[in-house]
Design an enzyme around this catalytic site. Structure first.
Site, mmCIF file in Angstrom:
data_model
loop_
_atom_site.group_PDB
_atom_site.id
_atom_site.type_symbol
_atom_site.label_atom_id
_atom_site.label_comp_id
_atom_site.label_asym_id
_atom_site.label_seq_id
_atom_site.Cartn_x
_atom_site.Cartn_y
_atom_site.Cartn_z
ATOM 1 C CG ASP A 124 -1.931 1.373 1.371
ATOM 2 O OD1 ASP A 124 -2.579 1.267 2.091
ATOM 3 O OD2 ASP A 124 -1.505 2.130 0.776
ATOM 4 C CB ILE A 125 1.379 3.668 -2.603
ATOM 5 C CG1 ILE A 125 2.645 4.706 -2.910
ATOM 6 C CG2 ILE A 125 0.181 4.701 -2.425
ATOM 7 C CD1 ILE A 125 2.491 5.347 -4.334
ATOM 8 C CG ASN A 138 -10.064 13.117 -10.816
ATOM 9 O OD1 ASN A 138 -10.097 14.579 -10.612
ATOM 10 N ND2 ASN A 138 -10.720 12.432 -10.115
ATOM 11 N N GLY A 146 -10.137 4.389 -6.107
ATOM 12 C CA GLY A 146 -8.565 3.665 -6.043
ATOM 13 C C GLY A 146 -7.625 4.374 -5.288
ATOM 14 C CB VAL A 147 -3.971 4.692 -5.888
ATOM 15 C CG1 VAL A 147 -3.670 5.906 -7.109
ATOM 16 C CG2 VAL A 147 -2.825 4.925 -4.911
ATOM 17 C CG ASP A 148 -7.521 10.713 -6.409
ATOM 18 O OD1 ASP A 148 -8.291 11.063 -7.168
ATOM 19 O OD2 ASP A 148 -6.794 11.329 -5.293
ATOM 20 C CB THR A 238 -2.780 0.039 -14.425
ATOM 21 O OG1 THR A 238 -2.345 0.074 -13.171
ATOM 22 C CG2 THR A 238 -1.626 0.261 -15.453
ATOM 23 N N GLY A 239 -5.875 1.401 -13.529
ATOM 24 C CA GLY A 239 -6.913 0.775 -12.557
ATOM 25 C C GLY A 239 -8.044 1.193 -13.479
ATOM 26 C CE1 TYR A 241 -9.554 8.259 -15.057
ATOM 27 C CE2 TYR A 241 -7.461 8.785 -15.541
ATOM 28 C CZ TYR A 241 -8.824 9.039 -15.075
ATOM 29 O OH TYR A 241 -9.175 10.378 -14.402
HETATM 30 N N1 APR Z 1 -1.264 1.588 -3.159
HETATM 31 C C1 APR Z 1 -0.665 1.326 -4.336
HETATM 32 N N2 APR Z 1 -1.368 1.114 -5.440
HETATM 33 C C2 APR Z 1 -2.644 1.280 -5.530
HETATM 34 C C3 APR Z 1 -3.569 1.546 -4.097
HETATM 35 C C4 APR Z 1 -2.962 1.570 -3.034
HETATM 36 N N3 APR Z 1 -3.414 1.900 -1.796
HETATM 37 N N4 APR Z 1 -4.634 1.503 -4.465
HETATM 38 C C5 APR Z 1 -4.918 1.145 -5.861
HETATM 39 N N5 APR Z 1 -3.821 0.895 -6.342
HETATM 40 C C6 APR Z 1 -3.465 0.745 -7.776
HETATM 41 C C7 APR Z 1 -4.482 0.003 -8.606
HETATM 42 O O1 APR Z 1 -4.389 -1.487 -8.382
HETATM 43 C C8 APR Z 1 -3.759 0.316 -9.973
HETATM 44 O O2 APR Z 1 -2.705 -0.590 -10.117
HETATM 45 O O3 APR Z 1 -3.094 1.833 -8.379
HETATM 46 C C9 APR Z 1 -3.252 1.550 -9.712
HETATM 47 C C10 APR Z 1 -3.839 2.826 -10.314
HETATM 48 O O4 APR Z 1 -5.508 2.506 -10.252
HETATM 49 P P1 APR Z 1 -6.366 3.725 -10.006
HETATM 50 O O5 APR Z 1 -6.165 4.426 -8.670
HETATM 51 O O6 APR Z 1 -7.818 3.370 -10.338
HETATM 52 O O7 APR Z 1 -5.959 5.030 -10.847
HETATM 53 P P2 APR Z 1 -6.240 5.412 -12.422
HETATM 54 O O8 APR Z 1 -6.363 4.034 -13.325
HETATM 55 O O9 APR Z 1 -5.056 6.026 -12.831
HETATM 56 O O10 APR Z 1 -7.692 6.030 -12.463
HETATM 57 C C11 APR Z 1 -7.623 7.046 -11.895
HETATM 58 O O11 APR Z 1 -9.292 6.820 -10.917
HETATM 59 O O12 APR Z 1 -9.649 6.827 -8.663
HETATM 60 C C12 APR Z 1 -9.996 7.580 -9.709
HETATM 61 O O13 APR Z 1 -9.921 9.947 -8.853
HETATM 62 C C13 APR Z 1 -8.959 8.827 -9.675
HETATM 63 O O14 APR Z 1 -10.334 9.679 -11.610
HETATM 64 C C14 APR Z 1 -9.225 8.940 -11.140
HETATM 65 C C15 APR Z 1 -8.925 7.471 -11.931
#
Ligand code: APR
Length: 292
Positions: A124-125, A138, A146-148, A238-239, A241
């Site tokens: 977990d980052i 975003n 997600g990570v945001d 990669t999540g 998006y």
């Molecule tokens: N620690 C590390 N990596 C994480 C964590 C965490 N706690 N939570 C999720 N991830 C990983 C996901 O598994 C994925 O591999 O982060 C990567 C990016 O996924 P997303 O968070 O969905 O981000 P992204 O694909 O860039 O989409 C961004 O999603 O959450 C919204 O506000 C955000 O609109 C934006 C979009």
């Protein structure tokens, strides 16, 4: 029934040497997350281990004492609680376990932070005590899933205020795709958060690769401008998006390696994998064996 660490695994002679085998140390540190009973002598051995290998370096005396004591206090407290519970299990979100997880993440990051270059780190980052973690945000920069979402939850409500203070460059846009903005880390172990926005995957013929590379590069430029040493990236785009994991990993590794080779700062970048598929893709992109 609380699991205990087999005592022979923890006698001082058996604690792996970080110089010789960082991975063994990381696994050793990780076992502290999953176990609840550590002998008193092992707790002091752990403290000695951390201090002798400079894993508490870079902290002032007060912080070192605090971390050192906190580490030992946590381990000993874990032992006391295990005895107290006599077979009771840990709640999944026991605050002590959360602290242990944060501490192990900090220790692990210190082990992996040493030396320049790029490394994959699974977890977990939000637990990493690096100079800055990168957020896959975003354009509105007002949080999300997600990570945001994880970063906003861990950093606390002040982060939203700091994001709102970032001026809009267009109606509703604080950070255009491919650019980056920096805020404090607030309650995170990391000092800063660098927010960047990756592209949404539309099949690959709408400039997604260049935009993804730009998101990594912009975050690196912000880190360089602030002379930060250690940086941790999630797998941007990669999540939600939908960017293909392998292709994204190749872009991340190529972009970061090229930047580190030409700049003083940052000197260390962790590629944080949140799942098995992600980890294997990043290790392949780094040219590492599938296993440690
Ligand atoms: N620690 C590390 N990596 C994480 C964590 C965490 N706690 N939570 C999720 N991830 C990983 C996901 O598994 C994925 O591999 O982060 C990567 C990016 O996924 P997303 O968070 O969905 O981000 P992204 O694909 O860039 O989409 C961004 O999603 O959450 C919204 O506000 C955000 O609109 C934006 C979009």
């Amino acid at each position: 029934m609380p699991r205990t660490i087999p005592t022979e695994a923890l006698t001082v002679s058996r604690i792996p040497d970080a110089e010789a085998d960082d991975i063994a140390f990381i696994r050793f540190a990780q076992t502290l997350n999953g176990y609840t009973e550590v002998g008193g002598e092992d707790a002091s051995a752990l403290g000695t281990y951390l201090k002798e290998r400079g894993l508490l370096e870079g902290l002032d005396a007060e912080q070192e004492a605090e971390l050192g004591l906190r580490d030992l206090r946590i381990v000993l407290f874990a032992r006391q609680r295990a005895h107290y519970h006599q077979g009771g299990g840990w709640g999944d979100h026991d605050p002590l376990m959360d602290e242990m997880r944060m501490l192990t993440g900090l220790i692990r990051a210190r082990v992996e932070q040493r030396g320049p270059g790029v490394a994959v780190w699974r977890g977990d980052i939000t637990t990493l005590g690096v100079d800055a973690i990168v957020n896959a945000a975003n354009e509105r920069m007002l949080g999300g899933g997600g990570v945001d979402g994880a970063i906003h939850r861990a950093a606390g409500p002040d982060l939203l205020g700091a994001c709102k203070a970032v001026s809009e460059v267009a109606p509703g846009v604080r950070c255009p795709v491919g650019e980056a903005r920096i805020t404090p880390g607030f309650k995170l172990p990391a000092r800063h958060i660098i927010h960047t926005v990756g592209p949404v995957w539309h099949g690959g013929d709408q400039g997604e690769a260049a935009l993804l590379a730009s998101a990594y590069r912009s975050a690196l430029w912000v880190a360089a401008a602030h002379e930060l040493d250690s940086l941790a990236f999630p797998s941007i785009s990669t999540g939600a998006y939908g960017y293909p994991v392998d292709h994204a990993a190749e872009i991340a590794v190529a972009t970061i390696r090229a930047f580190l080779a030409g700049h003083q700062h940052p000197h260390r970048a962790l590629l944080v994998a949140f799942g098995e598929e992600n980890e294997q893709a990043l290790r392949r992109a780094l040219g590492e064996a599938a296993e440690f």
